[in-house]
Design an enzyme around this catalytic site. Sequence first.
Site, short mmCIF file in Angstrom:
data_model
loop_
_atom_site.label_atom_id
_atom_site.label_comp_id
_atom_site.label_asym_id
_atom_site.label_seq_id
_atom_site.Cartn_x
_atom_site.Cartn_y
_atom_site.Cartn_z
N GLU A 111 3.18 -4.09 1.53
CA GLU A 111 3.26 -3.17 0.40
C GLU A 111 1.77 -3.24 -0.42
OE1 GLU A 111 6.83 -3.71 -1.67
OE2 GLU A 111 7.98 -2.95 0.10
N GLU A 141 11.76 0.43 8.29
CA GLU A 141 12.86 -0.04 7.39
C GLU A 141 13.82 1.04 6.83
OE1 GLU A 141 11.66 -2.40 4.04
OE2 GLU A 141 9.93 -3.23 5.05
#
Length: 687
Positions: A464, A565
């Site tokens: 991220e 994910e």
Amino acid sequence: MADANINPTSGKYFASATERTQSWNGIQQDITGRVKRKLAYEMTAIVRLYGHNANCADVRGTLWVQAADNREQYIGIAKVQATDKDWVQLQGKFLLNDSPSKAVIFLEGPPPGTDILLNSLVVNHAVKPPPPPPPVVENAVFGVNIITNTHLNNGTNGWFPLGNCRMSVQTGSPHIIPPMARDSLGSHENLSGRYIVVTNRTETWMGPAQVITDKVKLYLTYQVSAWVKVRHASGPQNVSVALGVDDQWVNGGQVEVTDDQWHEIGGSFRIEKQAAKVMVYVQGPAAGADLMVAGLHIFPVDRHARFNHLKRRTEKIRKRDVILKFSGSDSFRLLATSVKVRQKQNSFPFGSCICRTNMDNEDFNDFFVKNFNWAVFGNELKWYSTEAQRGKFNYREADELLDFCTRNSIQVRGHCIFWEVESTVQEWIRSLNNNDLTTALQSRLSGLLTRYKGKFKHYDVNNEMMHGSYYQERLGKDIWANMFKKAHQLDPSAVLFVNDYHVEDGCDTRSSPEKYIEHILDLQDQGAPVGGIGIQGHIDCPVGPIVCSALDKLSILGLPIWFTEVDVSCNNEHVRADDLEVMLRESFAHPAVEGVILWGFWELFMSRENAHLVNAEGELNEAGKRYLALKQEWLSHAHGHIDDQGQFSFRGFHGSYEVDFVTASMKITKTFVVDKGDDALVISIDI
């Protein structure tokens, strides 16, 4: 209490936890032996706060369990925002995968000095609610715009300015529908070239608006599309299409506008509860900037029409022509011999997130091994799990998960070496000076990648980076590329990924496909060996053309794309199944996508509610049934007879196969593999 101003809501008494010096101090009860493994339980408590500065705080219900090997686990059951004004209900579910040697349930959460009041706490075997029926949507007209006067043929009729700003119509905007909307709309007329300009804006939320309450149907997925432009602004400006659904704000799409050009904005939304008022408005730029909007379309999408298109694309990119060429001493007798081809497994990677506690549930293990061929660990490999305290390492749970996957021939992604978001960084790391922090990062890299060299096929190197910059702010711009370089030196066989969220859905300007591409190119320019693009896929109400547009843009980099994910959330499991099908079909039909990992599948063991495929006690729900149906659809089977050339031809998905052929005197089974390739695959089989 409090001169009889606080009384129990039921019964004669309530309990009070006072003199609390830690947030985890509270009220507890030992329930060892009263809860059974693999059964779902529901906890319901009535709670309240009392004391100075106790006007509002979270109260949590937590279960502490200790296994026979002394391994401890804290299970969060429920959380509620409590006040000192009234009693509130705290409710949630939990399930134990193993039989603990000890189990204690307790309340915690408010800051020290705040009293926790408890009127009642009940734990029962959770009642299984009947599954909801599929939503019935009457008179749905897909692809039809619900915005009034989109083309502005009647001036600003149907529109109103939100806030004390001015609104007018001008000409000079694009005449074409924005690209992401074209595939969904089918045949459509061009835009008029007229646009709304909003001036005298004194707040960011000011812009053009319409009320669409009577036009929106529950559980339909709506696509949002428009052209937007900003002038008289300093620097990049965020523009968003927003919906006010009663008192709730809903994101309908965002774009960053960086120049005096028209930009496409696209997004989606769905309303699942009847609202008294639904208003759509365009907003975002700084006060003082003029906002221009052209061709705003909001329309329900026909997912099944899109699915048919994706099936045709899938046929082209995930299948290959196969020629089975038979030979043998009695080859002249093979003519017209019966042949039956069965695909045993599709080679495309479909995986799931797993956690160490799941491994104690044999039902979970069975479903996982049967239906997935890749895995990623939820938390067990993250730095805050392997080194929660400086110098005290714990690889036990990661080792056990890796051993489980190895025994079952499951490939594994390594998630993650670092996590760039500050809130995920351990306190001891944040307390280090820069020299010690650099040493700690080097130790983390060498310790992890030396221990597991060659065992993880992928690594998410620094999770991220589009949404965090902790290590970069501490150690400088080069640190990100250096993480990749060092990881590659330590384990050259692992493919190194970037990994981020909201890349594919149009709702976050920080991680748009364009910014993600710029980010990856910047890393590569610094010498970072980026080998793959991770898109997390935590998405709401996905729309195929928007997802596909992001994939098309990212594919220009020539790197493999993985959804890493994926989860979709909806309280109606039929709609959840549709959402999941969108993501799986879009992925499987796109040539740049090389794998899909779900972020779990079992109820109570996922990060999002109403996202599971399997209910807590092992029952498959509609989303799970849809997943298995798609897996079955993507297996090829064929039957027929050997022709006069001694061959049998078919077109099949990539993967492993068995073929049976039967003559009057024998039945023989052979195996073969269909790999990727553009040319027909000729497989010689000697019988």
